[in-house]
Design a protein around this motif. Structure first.
Motif, PDB file in Angstrom:
ATOM      1  N   ALA A   1       0.830  -1.252  -0.175  1.00  0.00           N
ATOM      2  CA  ALA A   1       0.077   0.098  -0.215  1.00  0.00           C
ATOM      3  C   ALA A   1       0.779   1.275  -0.094  1.00  0.00           C
ATOM      4  N   ILE A   2       2.023   1.201   0.699  1.00  0.00           N
ATOM      5  CA  ILE A   2       2.833   2.429   0.730  1.00  0.00           C
ATOM      6  C   ILE A   2       3.579   2.530  -0.457  1.00  0.00           C
ATOM      7  N   ALA A   3       4.055   1.442  -1.082  1.00  0.00           N
ATOM      8  CA  ALA A   3       4.593   1.420  -2.283  1.00  0.00           C
ATOM      9  C   ALA A   3       3.548   2.130  -3.574  1.00  0.00           C
ATOM     10  N   ARG A   4       2.306   1.677  -3.562  1.00  0.00           N
ATOM     11  CA  ARG A   4       1.451   2.304  -4.596  1.00  0.00           C
ATOM     12  C   ARG A   4       1.295   3.436  -4.032  1.00  0.00           C
ATOM     13  N   ASP A   5       1.087   4.069  -3.159  1.00  0.00           N
ATOM     14  CA  ASP A   5       0.829   5.560  -2.551  1.00  0.00           C
ATOM     15  C   ASP A   5       1.991   6.367  -2.982  1.00  0.00           C
ATOM     16  N   VAL A   6       3.341   6.029  -2.900  1.00  0.00           N
ATOM     17  CA  VAL A   6       4.445   6.550  -3.200  1.00  0.00           C
ATOM     18  C   VAL A   6       4.716   6.762  -4.609  1.00  0.00           C
ATOM     19  N   ALA A   7       4.307   5.584  -5.307  1.00  0.00           N
ATOM     20  CA  ALA A   7       4.281   5.633  -6.802  1.00  0.00           C
ATOM     21  C   ALA A   7       3.474   6.736  -7.535  1.00  0.00           C
ATOM     22  N   VAL A   8       2.130   6.812  -6.885  1.00  0.00           N
ATOM     23  CA  VAL A   8       1.055   7.688  -7.380  1.00  0.00           C
ATOM     24  C   VAL A   8       1.540   9.358  -6.985  1.00  0.00           C
ATOM     25  N   ARG A   9       2.184   9.282  -5.899  1.00  0.00           N
ATOM     26  CA  ARG A   9       2.750  10.841  -5.579  1.00  0.00           C
ATOM     27  C   ARG A   9       3.753  11.028  -6.390  1.00  0.00           C
ATOM     28  N   HIS A  10       4.511  10.376  -7.080  1.00  0.00           N
ATOM     29  CA  HIS A  10       5.609  10.682  -7.784  1.00  0.00           C
ATOM     30  C   HIS A  10       4.943  10.789  -9.377  1.00  0.00           C
ATOM     31  N   GLY A  11       3.788  10.803  -9.669  1.00  0.00           N
ATOM     32  CA  GLY A  11       3.117  10.750 -11.032  1.00  0.00           C
ATOM     33  C   GLY A  11       3.471   9.361 -11.902  1.00  0.00           C
ATOM     34  N   GLY A  12       3.620   8.381 -11.094  1.00  0.00           N
ATOM     35  CA  GLY A  12       3.897   7.083 -11.729  1.00  0.00           C
ATOM     36  C   GLY A  12       2.711   5.946 -11.421  1.00  0.00           C
ATOM     37  N   THR A  13       3.068   4.857 -11.788  1.00  0.00           N
ATOM     38  CA  THR A  13       2.032   3.491 -11.485  1.00  0.00           C
ATOM     39  C   THR A  13       2.779   2.302 -10.944  1.00  0.00           C
ATOM     40  N   LEU A  14       1.912   1.668 -10.172  1.00  0.00           N
ATOM     41  CA  LEU A  14       2.597   0.471  -9.608  1.00  0.00           C
ATOM     42  C   LEU A  14       1.591  -0.777 -10.079  1.00  0.00           C
ATOM     43  N   THR A  15       1.957  -1.709 -10.685  1.00  0.00           N
ATOM     44  CA  THR A  15       1.105  -2.831 -11.075  1.00  0.00           C
ATOM     45  C   THR A  15       1.767  -4.191 -10.893  1.00  0.00           C
ATOM     46  N   VAL A  16       1.183  -5.173 -10.979  1.00  0.00           N
ATOM     47  CA  VAL A  16       1.413  -6.544 -10.583  1.00  0.00           C
ATOM     48  C   VAL A  16       1.023  -7.329 -11.659  1.00  0.00           C
ATOM     49  N   ARG A  17       1.765  -8.379 -12.206  1.00  0.00           N
ATOM     50  CA  ARG A  17       1.319  -9.298 -13.216  1.00  0.00           C
ATOM     51  C   ARG A  17       2.248 -10.724 -12.944  1.00  0.00           C
ATOM     52  N   ASN A  18       2.092 -11.710 -13.760  1.00  0.00           N
ATOM     53  CA  ASN A  18       2.728 -12.887 -13.623  1.00  0.00           C
ATOM     54  C   ASN A  18       4.328 -12.571 -14.342  1.00  0.00           C
ATOM     55  N   ALA A  19       4.863 -13.163 -13.598  1.00  0.00           N
ATOM     56  CA  ALA A  19       6.342 -12.896 -14.140  1.00  0.00           C
ATOM     57  C   ALA A  19       6.576 -14.137 -15.240  1.00  0.00           C
ATOM     58  N   PRO A  20       7.708 -13.763 -16.322  1.00  0.00           N
ATOM     59  CA  PRO A  20       7.731 -14.832 -17.376  1.00  0.00           C
ATOM     60  C   PRO A  20       8.079 -16.139 -16.702  1.00  0.00           C
TER      61      PRO A  20
END
Length: 475
Positions: free
Chosen positions: A439-458
């Motif tokens: 949750a902290i990682a997502r909020d920090v990303a948003v505050r810096h104008g970015g995005t944080l997502t998750v998906r399956n690794a190769p």
């Protein structure tokens, strides 16, 4: 008075009434001026017609006593070049606005004398031939009293050259009573009609505005009830229209929904924080009480571990509070790739993979915390390997943290970023985390104008991808 004109309805009614009043006054003045000009022109035409008729009689040689000057409402004067009245209409008692105010004819001087006087007076004008009538007409306004009745007139003056008599000037008047009567009637109609029309405009505007603002009053009343009851689940009524009021109601409901979600989130946050704080505090208290009673049984390592856990939780809560308060990150520039390499070098089992030099702007401390949380999460769930990479993608810096664990189910890929959320599989492997890291990682990303997502690794497991705006090298 201030309360009355403090309402939108009263101000709208007053504004509409004032606008209509100004328009009516301007239109009324234009109508009166146009009416007066037209009627004055008609009177002038009538006076000119009479003057030229008399001038025609004089031009053909009629004597003064043979002229037709017996009009009841048309005063006529014939004046010679010396300004002597030589002929006048009957019953004329007083006159003003012409070359002479005389009303009794006088004997005319000789034609030669008249001609000399005319030459002296009008030497700048071309002489007329005997029997010729001047094309020009001079108009003046004045008054005349005929048979005891005084009235205003429009006078026309026409010059005519008469053989043996020299130059004569015929003054003929046409009454202005029709013009004055029409203007007075128009003024009376305006004085009576304009206030009535303004009253109708004010009344209609008041009613229409009240009807238009009725939904607004409904919204205001419902908002007041929501404020009094503190029930954010209620919504304001949305009118069955497609105007600004309907859009206001829908926006208000959207705001209430967002506020309800925020308040509910805050309540859950407080409840979860209280629950998470209770466990380490209770454990630490128990160990200290046992140590007081039985010093040999004091578990110092456990007490230190609980204290560290409590300290980390307090730091997480403090950071979340600052992020929720809208704290703007610093505008420092640094290399995200170097930050990733430093963090990976401090951890066992973390392998840097294609770490490019990419400059970003923001708070190095907050982004370092974001990366640490992602690596902590990956190491808790990885079977054997965790990789971190940094690369460029057009105008964005992309940081990826991947593990070879079980991954995140697709239906939970947004829920893992909620506060105090720990999936069942994660909870069994948790080493004391409170579910705040992602949750902290997502909020920090948003505050810096970015995005944080998750998906399956190769190669299996979860891959967390951070995208941040890249700083231009020319900046």
């Amino acid at each position: 008075m201030r309360r009355l004109f403090g309402s939108v309805r009263a101000r709208a009614t007053l504004a509409a009434t004032l606008v209509v009043a100004v328009a009516l006054v301007a239109a009324g003045a234009a109508v009166l001026l146009s009416l007066r000009s037209n009627l004055l022109g008609q009177a002038g035409t009538q006076a000119e017609r009479t003057a030229r008729s008399v001038a025609t009689d004089l031009a053909v040689g009629k004597r003064y006593d043979e002229l037709s000057l017996d009009g009841d409402e048309e005063p006529v004067q014939v004046v010679d070049a010396n300004g002597t009245l030589v002929a006048v209409s009957e019953d004329l008692e007083r006159i003003s606005g012409t070359d002479t105010d005389a009303v009794k004819p006088q004997p005319s001087a000789s034609a030669s004398a008249g001609d000399d006087a005319d030459d002296d007076a009008d030497d700048h004008e071309s002489a007329l031939e005997p029997g010729e009538i001047d094309d020009r007409t001079t108009f003046t306004n004045g008054s005349a009293t005929i048979d005891g009745e005084r009235a205003d007139y429009r006078f026309a003056a026409v010059r005519v050259e008469v053989e043996g008599k020299g130059q004569l000037t015929v003054h003929a008047g046409a009454p202005l009573s029709a013009e004055q009567g029409a203007v007075r009637t128009a003024q009376t109609v305006m004085l009576i009609g304009f206030p009535l029309l303004l009253g109708v405009v004010a009344g209609v505007t008041w009613l229409v505005t009240r009807r238009a603002l009725r939904p607004v009053e409904g919204i205001r009343g419902e908002m007041a009830a929501i404020t009094a009851s503190e029930d954010l689940a209620r919504r304001v009524p949305v009118p069955d229209t497609h105007d600004e009021v309907a859009r206001l109601a829908r926006t208000t409901n959207e705001t209430l929904a967002a506020l309800e979600t925020s308040v509910e989130r805050q309540r859950r946050f407080v409840a979860d924080a209280s629950h998470e704080l209770r466990s380490p505090i209770a454990s630490l208290r128990t160990q200290l009480e046992v140590g007081v009673a039985h010093r040999g049984l004091l578990d110092l390592e456990g007490a230190v571990e609980d204290t560290v856990r409590l300290q980390r939780l307090a730091a997480d809560l403090l950071l979340l509070a600052r992020l929720d308060a809208g704290e703007r990150p610093a505008d420092a520039r640094f290399d995200l790739g170097a930050l990733a390499r430093e963090e990976a070098a401090q951890r066992k089992g973390v392998t840097p993979d294609t770490v490019d030099t990419v400059e970003v702007a923001g708070s190095r401390g907050q982004l370092e915390r974001l990366l640490a949380n992602l690596l902590d999460n990956a190491q808790r769930h990885a079977r054997s390997a965790v990789t971190v990479s940094v690369r460029r993608n057009r105008d964005h810096a992309v940081l990826e943290v991947a593990d070879d664990g079980d991954g995140v189910p697709e239906e939970d890929r947004e829920r893992v970023f909620e506060r105090f959320v720990r999936l069942d599989a994660a909870r069994s492997r948790d080493d004391g985390g409170a579910g705040l890291g992602l949750a902290i990682a997502r909020d920090v990303a948003v505050r810096h104008g970015g995005t944080l997502t998750v998906r399956n690794a190769p190669a299996g497991g979860a891959l967390f991808e951070l995208r941040l705006p890249m700083v231009s090298s020319e900046r």
